[in-house]
Scaffold this motif. Structure first.
Motif: not given
Length: 119
Positions: A1-2, A17-18, A58-62, A98-99
């Motif tokens: 999920m983005s 991914d970003v 890296v694992a990201v959960s949004v 910030e980014f």
């Protein structure tokens, strides 16, 4: 999920991914981090990733406008794991805010290995 950010002009969608790339590059910039690690499928050992594959560690959960980031790192032998992890957490949280403009709920640092630096 983005990740999605609402503004008065519309929506901004940021790919996982970003976010993973931002978090991965920020993590390896910290003192004591040798690199990111990724587990090979079906194997019980981890490999040190090069810069081109850094987001695999890296694992990201949004969830809406906030995210949880899990970092899988390899540290240098002899460093304080607590101090290095705390520094990584603070820097990754700051850079993603910030980014990408996303709130960071938590950053979890998983130390997958220790490496002795060769001189």
């Amino acid at each position: 999920m983005s990740g999605t950010i609402k503004s008065n002009l519309g929506l901004i969608t940021i790919s996982d991914d970003v976010i993973a790339t931002i978090a991965g590059y920020t993590a390896v910039e910290n003192y004591g981090i040798v690199g990111m690690s990724a587990q090979k499928a079906g194997e019980s050992f981890f490999e040190l990733l090069g810069r081109e594959n850094i987001r695999k560690g890296v694992a990201v959960s949004v969830n809406g406008d906030s995210c949880v980031i899990d970092l899988y790192v390899i540290v240098e032998y002899g460093v304080s794991l607590h101090a290095v992890a705390q520094n990584v957490i603070e820097n990754v949280t700051y850079r993603v805010r910030e980014f990408a403009g996303l709130a960071v709920s938590s950053v979890n640092v998983h130390v997958e290995g220790v490496r002795v630096q060769q001189s």
